[in-house]
Design a protein around this motif. Structure first.
Motif, mmCIF file in Angstrom:
data_model
loop_
_atom_site.group_PDB
_atom_site.id
_atom_site.type_symbol
_atom_site.label_atom_id
_atom_site.label_comp_id
_atom_site.label_asym_id
_atom_site.label_seq_id
_atom_site.Cartn_x
_atom_site.Cartn_y
_atom_site.Cartn_z
ATOM 1 N N PHE A 211 10.186 4.350 -3.004
ATOM 2 C CA PHE A 211 11.252 4.354 -3.989
ATOM 3 C C PHE A 211 11.526 2.933 -4.481
ATOM 4 N N THR A 212 12.101 2.841 -5.658
ATOM 5 C CA THR A 212 12.514 1.544 -6.173
ATOM 6 C C THR A 212 13.589 0.973 -5.261
ATOM 7 N N GLY A 213 13.361 -0.205 -4.716
ATOM 8 C CA GLY A 213 14.274 -0.827 -3.768
ATOM 9 C C GLY A 213 13.496 -1.802 -2.903
ATOM 10 N N THR A 214 14.141 -2.325 -1.891
ATOM 11 C CA THR A 214 13.468 -3.295 -1.026
ATOM 12 C C THR A 214 12.573 -2.587 -0.013
ATOM 13 N N ILE A 215 11.663 -3.370 0.578
ATOM 14 C CA ILE A 215 10.806 -2.829 1.638
ATOM 15 C C ILE A 215 11.662 -2.366 2.815
ATOM 16 N N ASP B 96 14.924 -2.750 14.288
ATOM 17 C CA ASP B 96 14.182 -1.494 14.365
ATOM 18 C C ASP B 96 13.088 -1.446 13.295
ATOM 19 N N VAL B 97 13.441 -1.873 12.095
ATOM 20 C CA VAL B 97 12.491 -1.848 10.984
ATOM 21 C C VAL B 97 11.328 -2.799 11.246
ATOM 22 N N GLU B 98 11.630 -3.997 11.694
ATOM 23 C CA GLU B 98 10.575 -4.971 11.942
ATOM 24 C C GLU B 98 9.675 -4.530 13.099
ATOM 25 N N ASN B 99 10.260 -3.951 14.140
ATOM 26 C CA ASN B 99 9.447 -3.464 15.257
ATOM 27 C C ASN B 99 8.504 -2.350 14.808
ATOM 28 N N HIS C 49 3.688 -5.774 9.480
ATOM 29 C CA HIS C 49 4.595 -6.935 9.506
ATOM 30 C C HIS C 49 3.950 -8.169 8.882
ATOM 31 N N ASP C 50 2.666 -8.413 9.164
ATOM 32 C CA ASP C 50 2.031 -9.642 8.683
ATOM 33 C C ASP C 50 1.985 -9.698 7.163
ATOM 34 N N PHE C 51 1.556 -8.600 6.518
ATOM 35 C CA PHE C 51 1.468 -8.658 5.059
ATOM 36 C C PHE C 51 2.859 -8.679 4.423
ATOM 37 N N ILE C 52 3.846 -8.048 5.083
ATOM 38 C CA ILE C 52 5.209 -8.089 4.547
ATOM 39 C C ILE C 52 5.729 -9.521 4.557
ATOM 40 N N MET C 53 5.482 -10.245 5.637
ATOM 41 C CA MET C 53 5.988 -11.609 5.744
ATOM 42 C C MET C 53 5.279 -12.560 4.780
ATOM 43 N N ARG C 54 4.095 -12.164 4.299
ATOM 44 C CA ARG C 54 3.415 -13.003 3.307
ATOM 45 C C ARG C 54 3.974 -12.819 1.908
ATOM 46 N N LEU C 55 4.786 -11.798 1.710
ATOM 47 C CA LEU C 55 5.405 -11.582 0.400
ATOM 48 C C LEU C 55 6.527 -12.591 0.187
ATOM 49 N N GLN D 91 9.712 -12.528 -0.676
ATOM 50 C CA GLN D 91 11.010 -12.252 -0.058
ATOM 51 C C GLN D 91 10.891 -11.441 1.230
ATOM 52 N N GLY D 92 9.696 -11.317 1.779
ATOM 53 C CA GLY D 92 9.534 -10.585 3.027
ATOM 54 C C GLY D 92 10.044 -9.159 2.940
ATOM 55 N N TYR D 93 10.890 -8.771 3.880
ATOM 56 C CA TYR D 93 11.420 -7.407 3.899
ATOM 57 C C TYR D 93 12.398 -7.144 2.762
ATOM 58 N N ASP D 94 12.862 -8.172 2.094
ATOM 59 C CA ASP D 94 13.767 -8.018 0.957
ATOM 60 C C ASP D 94 13.025 -7.994 -0.367
ATOM 61 N N THR D 95 11.702 -7.928 -0.333
ATOM 62 C CA THR D 95 10.904 -7.833 -1.562
ATOM 63 C C THR D 95 11.207 -6.509 -2.262
#
Length: 627
Positions: free
Chosen positions: A456-460, A475-478, A486-492, A494-498
Motif C-alpha cells: 500500500f501507499t505508505g512507509t515500509i 518487532d518490525v525490524e526483527n 533488513h539490509d536492503f531496507i537500510m540501504r534506502l 529513509q530506511g523503514y520510513d521510506t
C-alpha cells in the motif's frame, strides 16, 4: 451486397461488444427510473434535516422577496402618479422599502446556498464513505466480474451526480413556489389579462410530454457509456507495460477511440435534449410578453388598467418562464441523479461476502489443525473447481499443494481464508467449521503470502505491520532481519520510513516479496498460507527465504503452493491435485518412488537443465539441493 471494409467491420464488432457491456451493466446495476432512489437518498440527508429546514425557509424567503419586487414597483409607479402622493417623503419610503426587500433577497439567497452546500458536502461524504466500506466486504464473486473503471465511475461520477441533485433540489422548491406565486398574483392583478397570458402554458406541457421519454433514455445511455469508457481507460492504464511490450499502442488507441466516440455521441444526444427546451421556453416568453404589451397596452389606453399593473405584469411574465427554464435544466440533473442513484444503491445492496453468525466464535488462540471434509466448490454455477476434496493438516505440520495449472490449488487456500463459501462439505479449524468463526477472528489466525505481493501507499514500516497495528519498531525490524529484508531496507534513503508509491513500484519485485514475508511474520498467525510466494525470487534470495521460512513455519501450520517443486521437497506432506481432485499424497521421496503425476511434474521442473551448459546446470542443482 457491398463488402465491408476490414476497419469498418472491426468497428461494428467492437460496437456490438460495447452494446453487450452496456446491457450487462444494466442487468447488474439497473438503468430504469427507480422511484425508491429519492427515499433512500433522503435517509442520508435525514441527519441534517435541521439545516435543510433552514435552507427551505431561506429559499422561501428569497422567493417571497422576488415576488414582492414587481409589486413594490407597481405601488411606486401608481402612487407617484397620484397628485397627493407626490413628494420626497413617498419617494424616500419607496426607496427604503425597495432596498429592504433587495437586502432580504440577498441575505436569504446567500444563506440557502451556504446551507445546501454545507449539507451536500457532508451527505456525499457519508455516501462515498459508506460505498467504500461496503465494497471492502462485498462478495468476491461480485468483484471478480466487475471492472475497476466502472466501479470508480460509481464512486466518483455517480456520487457527484447525487450531490448536484441535492444542491439543486432546494432551488427547485423555490422555483415551484415562484411559479405558483406568479400565477396567483397575475390572476389577482387582472384575471382576464392573466388568463390570456397563461394560455400558452398548455403548449409547453404538450412539448414536454413528447420530450420527456426521449430525454430520459438519452441521459441514461450517456451514463452507461461513461462506465464503458471508464472501464476501458482503467484497463489501458493497468496494462500499459504489456501494451508497450507488444507494440499495441495504435490498436488499443483505435479500440478506445470507438468507445470514446460512442460516449461522445451519447452525450451529444443527451445535450441536444437537455437544451431543446431552452429556446422553446424563450420563444414562449416572447409570445407572452407580446400578449401583455398589446392587450395590456390597449387596456391602459382605454383607462381600464393602471400603468403600474402593466409594468408589474411585464416583470412577472419575464420571471414566469425563468423557473420553468430552471426546472427544465434541473430535470436533466434529476435524470442523471436518478440513474446514478439507482446504480449506487444497487452496489450498496450487493450482498456481503461473509456474514457472521449471531453466535460466531472468536477464540483468542487456536492450535492450527485444518481439515477439508468432502469439499466441493466452484466460481460459476454448475462448474465445480473442487470435487469432494478431503485432507487434514495437523498443528505445526507443513503441507504442500502441487498440480497442473487449474487443478484447484489456489481455490483450496481461498476457501480456508473464507473468501468464498463451499458448495458442499465443510472446512474445519480445530474441529470448528470456518463458517462458525467471526470474520475478524479468522483473519487473526490465518495469514497469506501471495505470488504478487500487494503493498500500500505508505512507509515500509507501515506496510510490514499492516496486519498487526500493535507491532513495535523492534518487532518490525526483527521480522525484516528474519526474512533477509533488513539490509536492503537500510540501504534506502529513509530506511523503514521510506515512502512506497502505488503497489510499491519503487522496489523490485523480489524486495516487495520479502516485505510481504516480513508482514506475515509480524502478523504472527498460527496458520500460514504461501501461494507461489517464491515464484518471483531469484535463486540466491530463495535460499535466504527458505531459511527464513523454516523459522517462520516453526510451530505453525503451513500450507504451501508451489510450481518450483524444489522449494517444497522438505514439506511434511505433499498433496497432488488434478482437475480438482486429490490424486496423490505423501512425502517427496515416496511420491517420486510412485512414478506418478508428482514424479512427472518434478522431472519437468528439471527438464530445462538439459539445455544449460554443464557447469551452470550443476551450480543450479547444487543451489537447489542446498535449500
Amino acid at each position: 451486397m457491398t463488402a465491408l471494409d476490414p476497419a469498418e467491420n472491426a468497428g461494428r464488432k467492437l460496437r456490438a461488444v460495447v452494446g453487450s457491456q452496456i446491457s450487462r451493466d444494466e442487468e447488474m446495476f439497473g438503468a430504469a427510473f427507480d422511484r425508491h432512489v429519492v427515499r433512500r437518498f433522503m435517509g442520508y440527508v435525514r441527519p441534517y434535516r435541521g439545516a435543510i429546514v433552514l435552507a427551505i425557509i431561506a429559499v422561501l424567503t428569497f422567493t417571497a422577496s422576488q415576488l414582492a419586487i414587481p409589486l413594490i414597483i407597481r405601488w411606486s409607479i401608481d402612487g407617484a402618479l397620484l397628485s397627493e402622493a407626490r413628494g420626497t417623503g413617498f419617494l424616500a419610503l419607496t426607496v427604503g422599502v425597495f432596498f429592504a426587500v433587495v437586502l432580504t433577497n440577498y441575505a436569504a439567497n446567500w444563506l440557502q446556498d451556504w446551507l445546501v452546500g454545507w449539507t451536500g458536502e457532508r451527505v456525499i461524504f457519508e455516501l462515498r464513505r459508506g460505498m467504500f466500506a461496503h465494497l471492502q466486504n462485498v462478495a468476491l464473486t461480485f468483484m471478480d466480474r466487475t471492472e475497476v473503471g466502472r466501479m470508480m465511475s460509481r464512486l466518483q461520477g455517480d456520487v457527484n451526480s447525487l450531490q448536484e441533485f441535492l444542491d439543486n433540489s432546494i432551488t427547485a422548491i423555490g422555483d415551484l413556489v415562484l411559479l405558483l406565486g406568479i400565477v396567483v398574483i397575475m390572476l389577482s392583478l387582472n384575471f382576464q389579462l392573466g388568463l390570456l397570458t397563461l394560455a400558452i402554458v398548455p403548449t409547453l406541457f404538450l412539448v414536454r410530454i413528447v420530450w420527456l421519454p426521449r430525454a430520459r433514455a438519452a441521459f441514461r445511455h450517456a451514463r452507461e457509456t461513461n462506465s464503458v469508457v471508464s472501464g476501458a481507460l482503467a484497463e489501458g492504464i493497468r496494462a500499459v507495460r504489456t501494451v508497450q511490450a507488444m507494440r499495441r499502442e495504435a490498436v488499443n488507441y483505435d479500440l478506445f477511440d470507438i468507445k470514446a466516440r460512442d460516449n461522445l455521441r451519447a452525450h451529444l444526444r443527451a445535450a441536444k435534449f437537455g437544451q431543446t427546451m431552452v429556446p422553446i421556453v424563450d420563444t414562449l416568453t416572447g409570445l407572452a410578453l407580446a400578449i401583455v404589451i398589446v392587450l395590456g397596452g390597449s387596456l391602459v389606453l382605454n383607462e381600464g388598467l393602471d400603468i403600474g399593473v402593466i409594468v408589474a405584469f411585464i416583470f412577472y411574465v419575464q420571471r414566469f418562464f425563468d423557473p420553468i427554464r430552471s426546472l427544465t435544466m434541473q430535470y436533466s440533473i434529476m435524470q442523471r441523479a436518478m440513474a446514478s442513484g439507482q446504480r449506487i444503491f444497487e452496489v450498496l445492496d450487493v450482498p456481503l461476502a461473509i456474514s457472521d453468525k449471531p453466535d460466531a466464535v472468536a477464540p483468542a488462540t487456536i492450535d492450527g489443525a485444518v481439515e477439508f471434509r468432502d469439499v466441493t466448490f466452484g466460481y460459476e454455477k454448475d462448474r465445480p473447481v473442487l470435487h469432494n476434496v478431503s485432507f487434514a493438516v495437523q498443528p505445526g505440520e507443513t503441507v504442500a499443494l502441487v498440480g497442473p495449472t487449474g487443478s484447484g490449488k489456489t481455490s483450496v487456500t481461498a476457501l480456508l481464508h473464507r473468501f468464498y463459501e463451499v458448495w458442499d462439505g465443510a472446512i474445519l479449524i480445530d474441529g470448528v467449521d470456518v463458517r462458525d468463526y467471526a470474520k475478524e477472528s479468522l483473519s487473526d489466525h490465518v495469514s497469506m503470502v501471495l505470488q504478487d505481493p500487494f503493498l500500500f501507499t505508505g512507509t515500509i514500516f507501515e506496510n510490514i505491520r499492516y496486519n498487526n497495528q500493535g507491532a513495535t519498531r523492534e518487532d518490525v525490524e526483527n521480522a525484516a532481519r528474519t526474512v533477509g529484508a533488513h539490509d536492503f531496507i537500510m540501504r534506502l534513503p529513509q530506511g523503514y520510513d521510506t515512502m512506497l508509491v502505488e503497489l510499491g513500484r519503487n522496489l523490485s519485485l523480489g524486495q516487495r516479496q520479502l516485505l510481504s514475508f516480513a508482514r506475515a511474520l509480524v502478523a504472527d498467525t498460527r496458520i500460514l498460507i504461501l501461494d507461489e510466494a517464491t515464484a518471483n525470487i531469484d535463486s540466491y534470495t530463495e535460499r535466504q527465504i527458505q531459511k527464513a521460512l523454516a523459522r517462520l513455519l516453526e510451530g505453525r501450520t503451513g500450507i504451501v503452493i508451489a510450481h518450483r517443486l524444489a522449494t517444497i521437497r522438505g514439506a511434511d506432506r505433499i498433496i497432488v491435485l488434478k482437475d480438482g481432485r486429490i490424486v496423490e499424497s505423501g512425502p517427496h521421496d515416496a511420491l517420486i518412488a510412485q512414478e506418478g503425476l508428482y514424479a512427472n511434474l518434478y522431472a519437468l521442473n528439471y527438464a530445462s537443465f538439459d539445455d544449460m551448459p554443464g557447469a551452470l546446470a550443476q551450480q543450479t542443482e547444487d543451489n537447489r539441493s542446498s535449500t
